[in-house]
Design an enzyme around this catalytic site. Structure first.
Site, PDB file in Angstrom:
ATOM      1  N   GLY A  48       0.813  -1.207   0.000  1.00 14.96           N
ATOM      2  CA  GLY A  48       0.000   0.000   0.000  1.00 14.96           C
ATOM      3  C   GLY A  48       0.847   1.257   0.000  1.00 14.96           C
ATOM      4  O   GLY A  48       2.074   1.216   0.159  1.00 14.96           O
ATOM      5  N   GLU A 130      -0.288 -10.802   3.873  1.00 13.57           N
ATOM      6  CA  GLU A 130       0.001  -9.834   4.925  1.00 13.57           C
ATOM      7  C   GLU A 130      -0.259 -10.433   6.302  1.00 13.57           C
ATOM      8  O   GLU A 130       0.562 -10.294   7.211  1.00 13.57           O
ATOM      9  CB  GLU A 130      -0.853  -8.581   4.728  1.00 13.57           C
ATOM     10  CG  GLU A 130      -0.434  -7.734   3.540  1.00 13.57           C
ATOM     11  CD  GLU A 130      -1.400  -6.613   3.249  1.00 13.57           C
ATOM     12  OE1 GLU A 130      -0.975  -5.623   2.631  1.00 13.57           O
ATOM     13  OE2 GLU A 130      -2.590  -6.719   3.613  1.00 13.57           O
TER      14      GLU A 130
END
Length: 250
Positions: A48, A130
């Site tokens: 991100g 993640e």
């Protein structure tokens, strides 16, 4: 050097990210978290725009002599790490992960709530990897800007699902009073496909009063590879502002 804005642009083909937060705030959060990376450590690299600033800062430290090995959580974070010559490794090649740095789409910021520090992740479609890395880490630092803070989680919860199971999982979500939507790619025909070759269901539940209970229920649905509720995993959130960084610890 690889431009973090180019990374964000490449993510748009598979994301449903939260808008908001200045680039200055994101940079402050990422750079402050990168300061926690010590010589000789194994670090997990999140995905991100805010995590990209942390990767950039780690890369600059590596150029100055910092000795680290990094485990990327997505194709995008791997590419950015390679651009900065950060040595890469894998979970099965190390004894453990010392630190993980990752962003979030929403963070409960209410010390009076049992859900304080709970997260929704997966706007970038990388939450399965993640969560694997973040849960394995001795310390998990979240990097965020103020737009990600909330008193109660209410964004859609991404589910990574096996392709053959998406209709069955969607029906189970409806039975839980959720509203599932298959995530479509923005710049090509068809659905988003994750790095793992799976599909994504974005599931609206409204305000989530008990993220822990919902997380347990979603994890029990056959065909769900991973959901985007991260409960009890974060050790701290570094909230970047235009003036600096505020730190929440859990």
């Amino acid at each position: 050097m690889y431009n973090v804005f180019l990374l964000a642009a490449r993510l748009t083909n598979q994301t449903m990210k939260t808008e908001g937060g200045s680039d200055t705030a994101k940079r402050h959060a990422g750079e402050r978290a990168a300061d926690a990376v010590e010589d000789g450590t194994v670090v997990g690299l999140g995905t991100g725009s805010t995590a990209a600033y942390a990767i950039e800062a780690i890369g600059q430290a590596v150029a100055d002599g910092l000795d680290v090995r990094a485990i990327p959580t997505s194709f995008q974070s791997r590419q950015l790490a390679l651009e900065y010559d950060i040595p890469l490794t894998t979970l099965d090649a190390v004894d453990g992960v010392d630190l993980a740095i990752d962003g979030a789409d929403q963070v409960v910021d209410d010390p009076e709530s049992a859900a304080h520090g709970a997260l929704i992740k997966g706007g970038g479609g990388a939450h399965a990897r993640e969560k694997l890395v973040d849960a394995a880490a001795d310390r998990f630092l979240v990097v965020a800007d103020p737009s990600k803070l909330t008193t109660e989680l209410d964004r859609s919860v991404p589910l990574e699902v096996l392709p053959d199971a998406h209709t069955v999982v969607a029906e189970r979500v409806r039975e839980l009073d959720g509203e599932p939507t298959l995530r479509d790619a923005e710049h090509k025909d068809g659905p988003v496909v994750t790095d793992n070759g799976n599909l994504l269901l974005d599931c609206e539940f409204g305000a989530i009063e008990d993220p822990d209970a919902l997380a347990t229920t979603l994890a029990s649905i056959p065909g769900v590879v991973e959901h985007g509720l991260f409960v009890g995993l974060a050790d701290a959130t570094y909230v970047g502002t235009d003036d600096g960084v505020d730190v929440r610890t859990y």
